[in-house]
Write an enzyme that holds these catalytic residues in place. Structure first.
Site, short mmCIF file in Angstrom:
data_model
loop_
_atom_site.label_atom_id
_atom_site.label_comp_id
_atom_site.label_asym_id
_atom_site.label_seq_id
_atom_site.Cartn_x
_atom_site.Cartn_y
_atom_site.Cartn_z
CD1 TRP A 103 -2.07 -2.30 1.68
CD2 TRP A 103 -2.93 -1.26 -0.10
NE1 TRP A 103 -3.03 -3.11 1.14
CE2 TRP A 103 -3.57 -2.50 0.06
CE3 TRP A 103 -3.31 -0.44 -1.17
CZ2 TRP A 103 -4.57 -2.94 -0.82
CZ3 TRP A 103 -4.32 -0.87 -2.04
CH2 TRP A 103 -4.93 -2.11 -1.85
CG ASP A 171 -2.79 4.08 4.58
OD1 ASP A 171 -3.84 3.95 5.23
OD2 ASP A 171 -2.55 3.45 3.52
CE LYS A 195 -7.53 -2.42 5.58
NZ LYS A 195 -8.20 -3.12 4.50
N1 PMP Z 1 -4.07 1.49 2.75
C1 PMP Z 1 -4.06 0.35 3.43
C2 PMP Z 1 -3.18 0.20 4.64
C3 PMP Z 1 -4.87 -0.72 3.02
O1 PMP Z 1 -4.87 -1.87 3.70
C4 PMP Z 1 -5.70 -0.56 1.87
C5 PMP Z 1 -6.61 -1.65 1.37
N2 PMP Z 1 -6.78 -2.75 2.10
C6 PMP Z 1 -5.65 0.66 1.18
C7 PMP Z 1 -4.84 1.67 1.66
C8 PMP Z 1 -6.50 0.89 -0.03
O2 PMP Z 1 -7.75 1.28 0.37
P1 PMP Z 1 -9.04 1.33 -0.57
O3 PMP Z 1 -9.27 -0.04 -1.10
O4 PMP Z 1 -10.11 1.81 0.34
O5 PMP Z 1 -8.73 2.32 -1.65
#
Ligand code: PMP
Length: 359
Positions: A103, A171, A195
């Site tokens: 990510w 994040d 989550k």
């Molecule tokens: N950041 C983290 C730490 C994630 O775990 C995720 C997806 N699991 C994301 C960003 C991406 O998020 P999204 O699918 O809501 O765009």
């Protein structure tokens, strides 16, 4: 309810049963309005109350004081990968990133699409991201250092953050409101809801008020944080039902759990149970050294890929879903977000024991 599985998905994942029961009870007639929350105009006082009260609860739980704004956006964590550099930096300016897995790499890729001076100041790619970097050689002129506090795919988590001379942008999608945190080092925190605090479709963004005056004035309106602050996260139609579930989750966190400190203690307890079991077994193995381990996402291996495949199938058959690795990785992963109970973890461990015994 006896027909529910044990849900260890990495997100969207488990929701607390009391939240589902309340949503169920209110589904046809929310607050005596004679309709469900899904049918309610986003311009009603009730929907604005849901948004405002959710923001207020986050402020309280995180001890944000008056220094921060809390807004709710759509577009998930992924939209923040581009909104952040657009809002917090200008062409040519330095922005620093720490690469600790899938990510963060996505965040870096997006930042690099802009005419910014992007530097990856530390990476754990050489060890398959099984640890966190010791040194953060940030540039003093950087506008921010982007960090992912919990790495969902590789199961690492910054238990404490190194002190640096530049604000962090974080994040927190996978450990938001799951532990007590000092917010002082952060300029911006973002977390999608699916989550720990609600449903996909809602992303919480916490931004330091002092940054707002510096946001470039030529951004598309929807991508400018100030638009959403000015309109109290209701500039355009919000994801109303997701927002409502997030609001219920925030109430559950306070009323049923007792707040984020109590939640953190339960999360520690769940993670300890599982890691201890894995560490005491020669059948399962966690690739992450102890000091870097995530309380939220526990990754582990069995001896062969074939055995891991067999484990995932057997687990599902026994009512434990979502224990396979992220699609980019091998092995197994169990996510222990806020809604996952201690009892669920104990049941999983009992299953893991039985599986091992059967081999
Ligand atoms: N950041 C983290 C730490 C994630 O775990 C995720 C997806 N699991 C994301 C960003 C991406 O998020 P999204 O699918 O809501 O765009």
């Amino acid at each position: 309810m006896n027909n529910r599985v044990y849900n260890f998905y990495a997100g969207p994942g488990a929701l607390p049963l009391p939240v589902l029961e309340r949503a169920h009870a209110e589904l046809f007639n929310f607050q005596n309005l004679g309709m469900s929350v899904m049918e309610l105009s986003h311009r009603t006082p009730q929907m604005q109350m849901i948004i405002d009260d959710s923001a207020e609860r986050i402020k309280q739980q995180m001890g944000l004081g008056d220094a921060f704004e809390v807004i709710f956006l759509q577009g998930g964590g992924s939209l923040q990968f581009i909104m952040i550099p657009l809002n917090l930096s200008r062409p040519g300016e330095a922005i620093d990133y720490i690469d600790t897995g899938h990510w963060t790499q996505r965040a870096i890729e997006e930042a690099e699409r802009l005419p910014r001076d992007v530097a990856v100041i530390a990476t754990t790619a050489d060890s398959d991201h099984n640890h966190l970097p010791a040194d953060l050689p940030y540039r003093p002129e950087a506008k921010y250092v982007h960090i992912c506090t919990n790495n969902t795919t590789t199961g690492t988590q910054w238990r404490s953050l190194p002190k640096i001379g530049v604000p962090y942008v974080a994040d927190m999608s996978s450990d938001f409101l799951a532990r007590v945190l000092d917010v002082a080092p952060f300029d911006l925190i973002y977390a999608h809801a699916q989550k720990n605090i609600g449903l996909s479709g809602v992303t919480a963004v916490i931004i330091r008020k002092s940054l707002l005056a510096d946001i470039p004035d030529d951004l598309p309106k929807l991508l400018d944080y100030r638009t959403h602050i000015d309109k109290r996260s209701n500039y355009h139609t919000p994801a109303c039902f997701s927002m409502y579930i997030t609001w219920l989750m925030l109430q559950w966190l306070e009323d049923e759990i007792g707040g984020v400190a109590a939640m953190a203690a339960i999360n520690e307890q769940k993670a300890k149970l599982l890691y201890d079991y894995i560490d005491n077994s020669s059948f399962y193995r966690c690739p992450v050294p102890e000091e870097y381990r995530s309380v939220m996402n526990v990754v582990f291996h069995l001896e062969t890929a074939a055995l891991e495949g067999e484990f995932v199938v057997a687990a599902e058959k026994a009512g434990f879903v979502g224990v396979g690795a992220h699609r980019t990785r091998t092995g197994c992963r169990v996510s222990l977000y806020n809604a996952v109970t201690v009892e669920a973890v104990e049941a999983l461990i009992a299953f893991m024991y039985q599986f091992e015994k059967g081999k």
